[in-house]
Write an enzyme that holds these catalytic residues in place. Sequence first.
Site, PDB file in Angstrom:
ATOM      1  N   ARG A  37     -24.512 -55.279  29.964  1.00  0.00           N
ATOM      2  CA  ARG A  37     -23.087 -55.208  29.584  1.00  0.00           C
ATOM      3  C   ARG A  37     -22.390 -54.085  30.350  1.00  0.00           C
ATOM      4  NH1 ARG A  37     -23.597 -54.546  23.412  1.00  0.00           N
ATOM      5  NH2 ARG A  37     -21.324 -54.519  23.402  1.00  0.00           N
ATOM      6  N   ARG A  70     -26.192 -55.825  16.199  1.00  0.00           N
ATOM      7  CA  ARG A  70     -25.833 -56.984  17.018  1.00  0.00           C
ATOM      8  C   ARG A  70     -26.963 -57.321  17.983  1.00  0.00           C
ATOM      9  NH1 ARG A  70     -19.841 -55.815  19.309  1.00  0.00           N
ATOM     10  NH2 ARG A  70     -20.853 -56.680  21.149  1.00  0.00           N
ATOM     11  N   LYS A 125     -13.278 -48.627  21.395  1.00  0.00           N
ATOM     12  CA  LYS A 125     -12.108 -49.511  21.345  1.00  0.00           C
ATOM     13  C   LYS A 125     -11.940 -50.146  19.961  1.00  0.00           C
ATOM     14  CE  LYS A 125     -13.492 -52.338  24.635  1.00  0.00           C
ATOM     15  NZ  LYS A 125     -14.847 -51.757  24.851  1.00  0.00           N
ATOM     16  N   ARG A 154     -25.806 -48.590  16.708  1.00  0.00           N
ATOM     17  CA  ARG A 154     -24.647 -49.172  16.027  1.00  0.00           C
ATOM     18  C   ARG A 154     -25.062 -50.214  14.988  1.00  0.00           C
ATOM     19  NH1 ARG A 154     -19.680 -51.572  19.459  1.00  0.00           N
ATOM     20  NH2 ARG A 154     -21.109 -53.208  20.091  1.00  0.00           N
ATOM     21  N   ARG A 200     -10.842 -58.772  30.415  1.00  0.00           N
ATOM     22  CA  ARG A 200     -12.102 -58.189  30.865  1.00  0.00           C
ATOM     23  C   ARG A 200     -12.307 -58.391  32.368  1.00  0.00           C
ATOM     24  NH1 ARG A 200     -14.840 -57.374  25.816  1.00  0.00           N
ATOM     25  NH2 ARG A 200     -16.987 -56.922  25.948  1.00  0.00           N
TER      26      ARG A 200
HETATM   27  P1  AMP Z   1     -17.541 -57.109  22.604  1.00  0.00           P
HETATM   28  O1  AMP Z   1     -17.645 -57.297  21.133  1.00  0.00           O
HETATM   29  O2  AMP Z   1     -16.136 -56.840  23.047  1.00  0.00           O
HETATM   30  O3  AMP Z   1     -18.523 -56.087  23.118  1.00  0.00           O
HETATM   31  O4  AMP Z   1     -17.935 -58.514  23.261  1.00  0.00           O
HETATM   32  C1  AMP Z   1     -19.210 -59.075  23.079  1.00  0.00           C
HETATM   33  C2  AMP Z   1     -19.474 -60.126  24.141  1.00  0.00           C
HETATM   34  O5  AMP Z   1     -18.514 -61.181  23.999  1.00  0.00           O
HETATM   35  C3  AMP Z   1     -19.337 -59.662  25.574  1.00  0.00           C
HETATM   36  O6  AMP Z   1     -20.511 -59.050  26.069  1.00  0.00           O
HETATM   37  C4  AMP Z   1     -19.018 -60.988  26.284  1.00  0.00           C
HETATM   38  O7  AMP Z   1     -20.184 -61.779  26.436  1.00  0.00           O
HETATM   39  C5  AMP Z   1     -18.126 -61.664  25.279  1.00  0.00           C
HETATM   40  N1  AMP Z   1     -16.705 -61.324  25.501  1.00  0.00           N
HETATM   41  C6  AMP Z   1     -15.909 -60.562  24.704  1.00  0.00           C
HETATM   42  N2  AMP Z   1     -14.669 -60.481  25.216  1.00  0.00           N
HETATM   43  C7  AMP Z   1     -14.682 -61.207  26.365  1.00  0.00           C
HETATM   44  C8  AMP Z   1     -13.709 -61.497  27.353  1.00  0.00           C
HETATM   45  N3  AMP Z   1     -12.448 -61.024  27.274  1.00  0.00           N
HETATM   46  N4  AMP Z   1     -14.080 -62.272  28.409  1.00  0.00           N
HETATM   47  C9  AMP Z   1     -15.331 -62.766  28.500  1.00  0.00           C
HETATM   48  N5  AMP Z   1     -16.300 -62.519  27.617  1.00  0.00           N
HETATM   49  C10 AMP Z   1     -15.977 -61.741  26.544  1.00  0.00           C
END
Ligand code: AMP
Length: 223
Positions: A174, A163, A19, A130, A91
């Site tokens: 996740r 990360r 994404k 990553r 999400r």
């Molecule tokens: P990502 O970078 O999109 O993988 O997001 C990293 C982390 O941020 C996720 O595992 C969640 O803990 C939090 N997060 C990101 N987007 C959301 C969302 N829309 N709702 C809730 N938590 C989020």
Amino acid sequence: MSAQRALRLVLLGPPGAGKGTQARILEERFGALQISTGDLLRKHVADGTSLGLEAKSYMNSGALVPDSIIIGMMEDRIKGENAFVLDGFPRNVAQAEALDAMLLRLDKPLGAVLLFEADGETLIRRLTARWSNPRTGRTYNSETNPPKVAGIDDEDGGPLVQRPDDTFEVVQNRLATYDAQTAPLIDYYGNDGLLVRIDGLMPIEAVTAEVMRELALENVTPA
Ligand code: AMP
């Protein structure tokens, strides 16, 4: 699909499906702003804001950050934009309903929801390999898309990091969070005809070509 769709997109799919990579490409080529909830949250964490302090423990365990934090943060970010690519939001169904209400109020309907699909084994392999630039969010993969010099961003020469939530244990959480809370959005958006399925296993350029074909993007003028 022949008609061109508005460049207001939701990118859906499990972590590691591509994404962020595709959102960045869409922003570079078509001027639709990438809005990544993960990047916004990581910035809050790095800056030590109260929002960041609250979000951090959820992020580090692979759980979702509470909707009360996310929805307000995204509303602020989206309202001034005409063309955007939402990367990592919504999400869950409550966030999708809040987004619908917000876009209705702003009279900016979504053009499409792109679902990037990939199997769990591939996702785990990708995420644990990553490396990313914490300043820009640009990502590399040490096996399939390495930087020219290990640990250094090709673009700005700054250090790349892994990360804290890309460890094997957190990645598994996740993926479970995705299955339980985010995957129901496939039906949510499938029912109103917005969903476009994309094979996230293809190489980056092939995925981009598929996205452009599905969105009939050749003729789009940047917003
Ligand atoms: P990502 O970078 O999109 O993988 O997001 C990293 C982390 O941020 C996720 O595992 C969640 O803990 C939090 N997060 C990101 N987007 C959301 C969302 N829309 N709702 C809730 N938590 C989020």
